[in-house]
Design a protein around this motif. Structure first.
Motif: not given
Length: 306
Positions: A96-102, A114-115, A260-270
């Motif tokens: 839901d967090k990533l969908q909201a960011i998208s 985001a995708s 293992k990895k949250t939405a925040d972790d993955l967005m920070a990496e991106a």
């Protein structure tokens, strides 16, 4: 093992295409390759049982045998699908967090990040986007049940046969009603563990199948109606087993599955990765030439001066 599964899946898909494109009449590949041998087996079973109900019992027996042979594959797929559903529910806040960011993304670059993070979320946490379905199981059951259907449709022994005084050569309302009720109960059982918001969108689709089976059994022969009844009983048993397995699988996933990895972790990496040059070029202000175009113009001007 994965390579063998992939090869078998491709082989069964090709077989399905070859069989299904030939139709279901008595001269079709489906009947000649699968239906006719099954019809012979049904005839032999009917002769062994004897009596006017022999062919009806033969349909029940051979349908049950084929269902039992494939039952372990179905149950294994159900376990994988259920585990994947539970994992998806655990991941839902991150999804839901990533969908909201998208949705809030102001540029194509942000949309792409985001995708990509959404795909990474599934991959990093070992969750299947396809819901844990096994294409091998689906491809494998199609020729078996389609062949059995064609066998029942064209079996010579069905002429004049009956089952508990129900003419198997004509449509039987009783069989259609029983099959519809069984598949309706199965659909209801499958919906019990769906999230509330998903039930609203899936309810119509879940109940279309029982209605279609009831309608088809109404116009098909009693033999086909009997086949739907027996098949429906096994489908209901599978759903009941899945229903009973669910609490144990929920405990298992709760104990083993960790994000293992949250939405925040993955967005920070991106965000830490360099931007895609193709996206940057597409998002420049209208009328402003890109650095690539400017360098090309500079080189062309130099050539003209020479």
């Amino acid at each position: 093992m994965k390579q063998l599964k992939r090869v078998l899946t491709i082989a069964f898909v090709i077989l399905d295409i070859v069989l299904l494109t030939g139709g279901y009449d008595q001269n079709s590949r489906m009947y000649r390759w699968i239906g006719h041998p099954l019809a012979e087996v049904m005839t032999n079973i009917a002769h062994y049982i004897g009596g006017i109900d022999g062919i009806g019992w033969a349909i029940v027996i051979i349908t049950a045998i084929l269902r039992l042979i494939l039952l372990p594959f179905f149950l294994n797929q159900q376990v994988n699908t259920t585990i994947n559903q539970i994992k998806m529910q655990t991941l839902k806040p991150e999804i839901d967090k990533l969908q909201a960011i998208s949705r809030k993304a102001g540029t194509p670059e942000e949309q792409q990040k985001a995708s990509m993070s959404m795909m990474s979320l599934y991959r990093e946490n070992d969750v299947s986007v396809m819901g844990g379905m096994s294409f091998l199981t689906m491809a494998m059951q199609l020729p078996v049940f389609s062949g059995l259907y064609s066998a029942i449709l064209h079996a010579p022994a069905l002429k004049g046969a009956s089952f508990f005084n129900f003419d198997l050569g004509k449509p039987q309302l009783v069989f259609a009603i029983i099959a519809g009720i069984i598949y309706l109960a199965q659909a209801w059982l499958m919906m019990q563990h769906m999230p509330q918001e998903q039930r609203k969108t899936s309810a119509a689709m879940m109940f279309i199948s029982p209605v279609m089976i009831f309608g088809f059994a109404m116009i098909a022969s009693g033999a086909i109606g009997l086949y739907f009844v027996v098949g429906g009983i096994f489908a209901l048993i599978q759903s009941l087993i899945q229903h009973l397995q669910r609490p144990g699988l929920e405990k298992r996933v709760a104990g083993e599955f960790k994000i293992k990895k949250t939405a925040d972790d993955l967005m920070a990496e991106a965000a830490a990765k360099p931007a895609n040059p193709s996206i940057l070029n597409n998002t420049q202000a209208p009328g402003k030439p890109s650095q690539t175009n400017q360098s090309k113009k500079g080189r062309n001007a130099g050539k003209q001066k020479r």
